[in-house]
Design an enzyme around this catalytic site. Sequence first.
Site, PDB file in Angstrom:
ATOM      1  N   CYS A  45     -51.129 -14.564  25.929  1.00 22.55           N
ATOM      2  CA  CYS A  45     -49.958 -15.288  25.117  1.00 22.55           C
ATOM      3  C   CYS A  45     -49.834 -16.553  25.446  1.00 22.55           C
ATOM      4  O   CYS A  45     -49.767 -17.499  24.511  1.00 22.55           O
ATOM      5  CB  CYS A  45     -48.904 -14.390  24.925  1.00 22.55           C
ATOM      6  SG  CYS A  45     -49.401 -12.571  24.407  1.00 22.55           S
ATOM      7  N   ASP A 136     -47.758 -20.761  -2.622  1.00 17.06           N
ATOM      8  CA  ASP A 136     -47.441 -19.821  -3.516  1.00 17.06           C
ATOM      9  C   ASP A 136     -46.983 -18.588  -2.858  1.00 17.06           C
ATOM     10  O   ASP A 136     -46.357 -17.590  -3.679  1.00 17.06           O
ATOM     11  CB  ASP A 136     -48.577 -19.541  -4.582  1.00 17.06           C
ATOM     12  CG  ASP A 136     -49.749 -18.879  -3.788  1.00 17.06           C
ATOM     13  OD1 ASP A 136     -49.723 -18.584  -2.542  1.00 17.06           O
ATOM     14  OD2 ASP A 136     -51.021 -18.553  -4.494  1.00 17.06           O
TER      15      ASP A 136
END
Length: 220
Positions: A45, A136
């Site tokens: 990570c 959107d």
Amino acid sequence: MGINLGEEFPNFQAPTTIGDIHFHDWMGKSWAILFSHPADFTPVCTTELGRVLKLIPEFKKRNVKVIALSCDDVKSHNDWSKDIQDFSGTSGNFPYPIISDPKRDLAVQLGMLDPAEKDAAGLPLTARAVFIIGPDKKLKLSLLYPATTGRNFDEILRVIDSLQLTATKKVATPEGWVQGGKCMVLPSVKQDELPTLFPKGVEVRAVPSGKSYLRFTEQP
């Protein structure tokens, strides 16, 4: 659970390293990438979030906001961010927020749990999910990697270039396409539309079937 491509992405509220956010408000009119990781202070990570730090200018060029997620708390995220910056050789304010999801509410809602990876308490950790959301607020792409496999964020940039191009032009991008490469005309485009839509011309690749479906054109 989870969310399908084309569906509206949940407008969740969550604590982050920049305070509580409502996801749609935070996005505004931008594109967004939400990517999860199993836990703070973990090796793979750290390499991933460090790579994202270096790519922030590229995301900004594309009007893309970046946000990460892990099950740990905000204090842990802030402490860990110093390691990420040290590893990546960057400094200053950490340029993107990290969501805290200690109860796994979002991980469950978005289908991000990795049952093979558990924390010290035996709770499943989040997998390496990637969600790309359009202005959107609809999901445009999702990827799900196991905890042991790091992601390639240069590939994610390539995907964003394709998504943004194909959102407004009647083309698709072939295998291995990169910005500026040849594109493929959508099957829905009729022959008589080609001169208007693709004034640079269309090349049809002949195949044994005799069908004219491999139509290549310069990037619009």
